[in-house]
Scaffold this motif. Structure first.
Motif, short mmCIF file in Angstrom:
data_model
loop_
_atom_site.label_atom_id
_atom_site.label_comp_id
_atom_site.label_asym_id
_atom_site.label_seq_id
_atom_site.Cartn_x
_atom_site.Cartn_y
_atom_site.Cartn_z
N VAL A 404 0.83 -1.29 0.08
CA VAL A 404 -0.02 -0.05 0.00
C VAL A 404 0.96 1.24 0.04
O VAL A 404 1.89 1.33 0.83
N GLU A 405 0.55 2.28 -0.98
CA GLU A 405 1.30 3.48 -0.82
C GLU A 405 0.60 4.52 0.02
O GLU A 405 -0.43 4.58 0.06
N ASP A 406 1.31 5.21 0.86
CA ASP A 406 0.70 6.12 1.88
C ASP A 406 0.88 7.58 1.06
O ASP A 406 1.25 8.59 1.74
N ASN A 407 0.41 7.77 -0.30
CA ASN A 407 0.50 8.89 -0.83
C ASN A 407 -0.96 9.45 -1.44
O ASN A 407 -0.74 10.37 -2.32
N PHE A 408 -1.85 8.86 -0.56
CA PHE A 408 -3.08 9.42 -1.08
C PHE A 408 -3.66 10.54 -0.05
O PHE A 408 -3.64 10.07 1.30
#
Length: 477
Positions: A404-408
């Motif tokens: 999961v990318e924490d860029n949202f």
């Protein structure tokens, strides 16, 4: 002394501190204090490294070194393949300040942020607040997780100045907002000043009840012995509530005391048994021979424990079959050792990105004769788990099971089931249908993926991001 308790914390920090009695006060009249130059300091550095350094057998002979360098340069010059084999040893001018930083004390605004481009033009940058440390100047000014900082002292933040924007001792930051897929300037500006702040490692904890699941969740930002009691009490609440799942948020935890990682390992492990090996240390040949001769071949072994001096009974819930860890490249050292300790005994699910990749630990060394203030933090040990595994020492660390990318953006509060990283863990635990039923009202979900200028969140004082795990007692003590 029982080995399991004896080795819960490994090495005493080799800091002897700075005496309050000044040398000139105990010298005979008319005798000047002895002076020392860089060569004296460097000879001391080499001698201590040759004794303790994990890779001492690969060090060059002292005659091949340049003893006239300043101590910092000299220390770097004798490391074994720095940046490749040894990525972690360091030295600094004050051993006292070094020790303070390892204990979570630093001069800081208390801001942990991640820089993002504000818009598609990429001509503006905003700091998105990951968290503001408890009791810090930033928290007292009302700054919280999810806020945006778009200007510092009235100046736009850009790709060319973001790294130094928060370097002054006092700044006025402009708080922005999120609208129509872009980060916008706001009208609120607050002044914050760097202050000596003691980090509270437990930033947040809660219990989420979803269907038949009781899920303990907490955010842990550094392995600090000062928070061991709080950690055990929190698990007491988890145990009383009957949790049957656990999510540990280590996304911004750079490491810390190995003894605290051992405590958390015993608090979490399935079927807690004091006969089970938790972790084994590997030292250089000189130290290995010294301690095994004195204490036996198992002196470097630590076992799980059910009680600890000063804490009493360990509040292991006894109901966990598995554990979820939220991790990023900012999860390092003791965070990774905790994961490695538990892997032989229960299912460990990693959510997020790869970890930092540090399977070695250090000690603090200061001059026992108090001739100078230099302090160094050399790597002295490697840790392996009960299966003999220590394969997280590469630059990719542990890889995630659920990526999961924490860029949202914008970030949601810790504990919000819709928060990007926690949501991914909960989705695996209870499924999306159960999560949808949990929502009491329609929420605005993060809908835009922003481009970050850093793979890790960044503290305003780099000391807070230093990756390390270190020991507090010598083997056998």
């Amino acid at each position: 002394m029982n080995k399991a308790l004896r080795l819960t914390s490994y090495l005493t920090i080799l800091i002897l501190g700075l005496s309050s009695c000044k040398l000139k006060d105990i010298l005979p009249i008319n005798q000047e204090p002895e002076t020392f130059d860089d060569t004296d300091v460097n000879n001391w550095i080499y001698s201590e490294m040759k004794d303790h350094y994990l890779w001492e057998s690969d060090m060059v002979d002292v005659t091949q070194t340049n003893l006239t360098l300043n101590p910092e340069q000299y220390f770097e010059s004798i490391l074994v393949k720095p940046g490749e084999i040894d990525r972690f040893s360091w030295i600094q001018t004050s051993a006292e300040e070094l020790q303070a930083s390892l204990n979570g004390i630093s001069t800081t605004f208390g801001l942990k942020t991640k820089p993002f481009y504000m818009n598609s033009a990429r001509d503006r940058v905003a700091f998105h607040v990951v968290h503001a440390l408890k009791t810090s100047s930033a928290e007292k000014a009302g700054i919280k997780r999810g806020d945006f900082i778009t200007k510092v002292n009235g100046v736009n933040i850009t790709a060319s100045n973001f790294q130094s924007a928060l370097s002054p001792e006092t700044v006025t930051v402009t708080l922005g907002s999120y609208s129509n897929g872009e980060i916008c300037d706001g009208e609120t500006a607050v002044e914050i000043t760097k202050e000596v702040t003691k980090r509270d490692a437990l930033q947040f904890d809660t219990i989420l009840e979803i269907g038949d699941k009781k899920i303990g969740y907490f955010v842990y930002t550094q392995f600090l012995t000062d928070n061991d009691s709080d950690l055990n009490m929190m698990f007491g609440r988890f145990k009383s509530a009957g949790i049957n799942e656990l999510v540990v948020d280590l996304r911004d935890n750079p490491g810390g005391y190995i003894s605290s990682a051992e405590l958390l390992s015993s608090l979490i492990v399935k079927n807690l048994d004091e006969k089970n090996l938790m972790v084994r240390q590997v030292w250089n040949s000189k130290q290995t021979a010294l301690y095994t001769q004195k204490y036996g071949n198992d002196v470097f072994d630590t076992y799980f424990f059910k009680s600890k001096p000063g804490l009493g009974t360990i509040n292991n819930p006894g109901t966990l079959e598995r554990v979820y860890f939220i991790v990023t490249p900012g999860s390092a050292s003791s965070s990774e050792q905790l994961i490695n300790n538990l892997k032989p005994y229960m299912d460990v699910i990693l959510v997020g990105g790869h970890t930092y990749g540090k399977n070695v630990g250090s000690i603090t060394i200061a001059d026992s004769e108090k001739r100078w203030e230099w302090g160094m933090q050399p790597i002295v040990l490697k840790s392996v788990n009960a299966n003999g595994e220590s394969d997280f020492g590469t630059k990719l660390g542990f890889l995630p099971d659920i990526e999961v990318e924490d860029n949202f953006l914008p970030y949601k509060s810790y504990g919000d089931p819709d928060e990007t990283m926690l949501h991914a863990a909960l989705q695996d635990i209870v499924g999306e249908t159960a999560l949808a039923k949990l929502r009491k009202s329609q929420k605005v979900k993060p809908s835009v993926k922003f481009e970050s200028l850093s793979i890790e969140a960044i503290s305003d004082n780099p000391v807070l991001d230093r990756k390390d795990m270190f020991i507090t007692k010598f083997p056998g003590e």
